[in-house]
Design a protein around this motif. Structure first.
Motif, PDB file in Angstrom:
ATOM      1  N   ARG A  13      30.801  -3.626 -16.451  1.00  0.00           N
ATOM      2  CA  ARG A  13      31.683  -3.413 -15.299  1.00  0.00           C
ATOM      3  C   ARG A  13      31.835  -1.922 -14.983  1.00  0.00           C
ATOM      4  O   ARG A  13      32.746  -1.550 -14.256  1.00  0.00           O
ATOM      5  N   GLY A  15      31.988   1.486 -13.377  1.00  0.00           N
ATOM      6  CA  GLY A  15      31.959   1.915 -11.995  1.00  0.00           C
ATOM      7  C   GLY A  15      33.331   2.076 -11.384  1.00  0.00           C
ATOM      8  O   GLY A  15      34.357   2.045 -12.075  1.00  0.00           O
ATOM      9  N   TYR A  17      36.185   0.852  -8.477  1.00  0.00           N
ATOM     10  CA  TYR A  17      36.636  -0.363  -7.808  1.00  0.00           C
ATOM     11  C   TYR A  17      37.848  -0.082  -6.924  1.00  0.00           C
ATOM     12  O   TYR A  17      38.696   0.742  -7.257  1.00  0.00           O
ATOM     13  N   ARG A  33      33.876  -3.628  -6.017  1.00  0.00           N
ATOM     14  CA  ARG A  33      33.036  -2.493  -6.408  1.00  0.00           C
ATOM     15  C   ARG A  33      32.741  -1.579  -5.224  1.00  0.00           C
ATOM     16  O   ARG A  33      32.429  -2.039  -4.131  1.00  0.00           O
TER      17      ARG A  33
END
Length: 120
Positions: A13, A15, A17, A33
């Motif tokens: 996951r 990254g 958001y 995302r």
């Protein structure tokens, strides 16, 4: 409506958001995302019916600043685009009466300096 951008390094996951809350933070939408790959320092601003998010991401040629925009309260985002050259980091963004002001720190051979762009 509250909007937030959050970074995670969680396995599978990694990254940046976007999430939003319509009840003053009591509950949040599922994370959506923004961009691709690892992203770190991020900021978000709302104005004139738009949301604009900025962040930096480390690539093979150094840190770069990216930007994405939503015109529908965060449901959909335009593809991320590079806002600043390599060696740019720590972006910030603020809504103004004339659009948005994005700022970031750039590393040059002569040292560090703040750079900025006005986004209409």
């Amino acid at each position: 409506s509250l909007h937030s951008v959050v970074w995670t390094g969680a396995e599978n996951r990694v990254g940046l958001y976007h999430m939003q809350s319509g009840d003053n933070g009591a509950s949040w939408t599922p994370p959506q995302r923004l961009g691709e790959g690892p992203a770190f320092h991020a900021d978000i601003a709302a104005g004139a019916g738009r949301l604009v998010a900025v962040w930096d991401a480390l690539g093979p040629e150094g840190s770069r600043v990216y930007i994405s925009e939503s015109a529908d309260k965060g449901r959909n985002w335009l593809p991320a685009r590079q806002l600043a050259p390599a060696s740019a980091s720590f972006p910030r963004i603020v809504a103004t009466p004339n659009g948005f002001l994005a700022m970031w720190l750039e590393q040059s051979p002569t040292g560090k300096q703040w750079s900025a762009a006005v986004l209409q």
